[in-house]
Design a protein around this motif. Structure first.
Motif, short mmCIF file in Angstrom:
data_model
loop_
_atom_site.label_atom_id
_atom_site.label_comp_id
_atom_site.label_asym_id
_atom_site.label_seq_id
_atom_site.Cartn_x
_atom_site.Cartn_y
_atom_site.Cartn_z
N TRP A 115 0.84 -1.21 0.00
CA TRP A 115 0.00 0.00 0.00
C TRP A 115 0.87 1.26 0.00
CZ3 TRP A 115 -0.03 3.39 4.25
CH2 TRP A 115 -0.95 4.44 4.18
N TRP A 116 1.90 1.27 0.84
CA TRP A 116 2.79 2.44 0.92
C TRP A 116 3.60 2.59 -0.38
CZ3 TRP A 116 2.71 6.61 3.75
CH2 TRP A 116 3.83 7.44 3.82
N MET A 117 4.08 1.50 -0.92
CA MET A 117 4.82 1.54 -2.18
C MET A 117 3.94 2.11 -3.29
SD MET A 117 6.63 -2.21 -1.91
CE MET A 117 7.23 -2.24 -3.60
N LEU A 118 2.71 1.61 -3.36
CA LEU A 118 1.81 2.09 -4.41
C LEU A 118 1.46 3.57 -4.22
CD1 LEU A 118 -0.48 -1.03 -4.81
CD2 LEU A 118 0.92 0.02 -6.61
N VAL A 123 -0.63 5.71 -6.70
CA VAL A 123 -1.79 4.81 -6.75
C VAL A 123 -2.36 4.64 -5.35
CG1 VAL A 123 -2.61 2.50 -7.34
CG2 VAL A 123 -0.82 3.59 -8.72
N ASP A 124 -3.65 4.86 -5.20
CA ASP A 124 -4.29 4.73 -3.89
C ASP A 124 -5.03 3.40 -3.81
OD1 ASP A 124 -3.59 7.27 -2.67
OD2 ASP A 124 -4.85 8.18 -4.20
N ALA A 125 -4.39 2.42 -3.19
CA ALA A 125 -4.96 1.09 -3.02
C ALA A 125 -5.65 0.99 -1.66
CB ALA A 125 -3.86 0.04 -3.15
N GLN A 126 -6.28 -0.15 -1.42
CA GLN A 126 -6.90 -0.42 -0.13
C GLN A 126 -6.35 -1.72 0.45
OE1 GLN A 126 -11.08 0.05 -1.73
NE2 GLN A 126 -11.33 1.20 0.16
N VAL A 127 -6.32 -1.79 1.77
CA VAL A 127 -5.82 -2.96 2.48
C VAL A 127 -6.99 -3.64 3.19
CG1 VAL A 127 -4.32 -3.73 4.37
CG2 VAL A 127 -3.54 -1.93 2.81
#
Length: 289
Positions: A115-118, A123-127
């Motif tokens: 998530w932090w890498m993206l 890029v805003d991902a979700q966990v």
């Protein structure tokens, strides 16, 4: 366009499972022990076997150390260059216009690292809150076998500055009243009370301790925002300061980073090499209780 919440619940994921716009990734890695005296603190093993044994239907698998790290570095899990990441994420069908959900087994730190890498790539991902452990405990559907993957994409990053810092920056911020350096390792390692697998026991001088493990509950989900806020406040982490996070290898500290992001902190960065580098460099100062 508003950014999605960095967390998604198992209920929310179940509701969109099978959606063609979903890109779901298992990020699990295992740090296996090595013989005493080894040059490395652990052996990084991809979670492909546990993926094959059971995963959320439709998920692909991401090998953090194998594909998404700088394998020429002395430390595991170091952030590689943007071109390597663009190629790797493209192979796995990552598309910033899709709903990107990340999960892992045992601990959320592998998915929060991605998530932090993206985020650093724009890029805003979700966990998945609670990861595969919570999903499985709730009796939700599980698939077995190798990953089927997604159609490849020509992924292009939009890098954001300031997400990672090196030892030079960390050393320069020691004693700086406008900054706070936070160690996400357990208190016994922060205080230098136990031998460290990374090298010299102890911490970056002046750093405070908010262990990532204290931000998770028994069901593997993250603690409440109120509890997290209280823990960071007790350690002197305030919104007016620049916050540098570190741990052993730049992984568990991303749990702290996700919680701080949820709390509205925006001056955040990660010391990527963390104690894997700091504890082994005799030129760098170290502090114990």
């Amino acid at each position: 366009m508003s950014q999605p919440s960095p967390l998604i619940t198992t209920e929310q994921l179940a509701a969109i499972l099978g959606d063609p716009n979903l890109r779901l990734y298992d990020c699990t890695t295992y740090n296996e022990p090595v013989p005493p005296g080894s040059d490395v603190p652990y052996r990084a093993v991809p979670g492909d076997k546990t993926f094959a044994a059971g995963h959320i239907p439709g998920a692909d698998f991401l090998d953090l150390q194998g594909e998404f790290s700088d394998t020429s570095a002395q430390q595991f899990f170091m952030m590689p260059d943007v071109a390597q990441l663009e190629a790797a994420f493209g192979r796995h069908g990552l598309d910033a216009d899709k709903t990107i959900v990340l999960y892992s087994i045992g601990t959320m730190m592998w998915s929060t690292r991605f998530w932090w890498m993206l985020r650093s790539l724009g890029v805003d991902a979700q966990v998945l809150d609670g990861g595969f452990d919570k999903w499985k405990a709730e009796g939700r559907s599980i698939e077995t076998g190798a990953p089927k993957g997604y159609p490849a994409t020509a992924f292009k990053a939009a890098p954001r500055a300031g997400f990672f810092v090196d030892k030079t920056i960390v050393k320069a911020r020691i004693g700086d009243p406008s900054a706070v350096i936070v160690n996400a390792l357990g208190p016994q390692f922060h205080q230098g009370l136990e031998p460290s697998r990374y090298g010299r026991p102890g911490r970056v001088p002046g750093s405070v301790n908010v262990p990532a493990a204290t931000l998770a509950k028994a069901d593997k989900t993250l603690t409440t925002l109120a509890d997290a806020e209280a823990k960071f406040a007790a350690a002197g982490v305030t919104r007016d300061k620049s916050v540098i996070l570190y741990c052993g290898g730049g992984i568990s500290a991303t749990i702290d980073l996700l919680m701080l992001t949820q709390l509205g902190y925006d001056k955040l960065t990660l010391y990527d090499a963390s104690m894997g580098e700091w504890a082994r460099d005799p030129a760098l100062p170290i502090e114990t209780d």
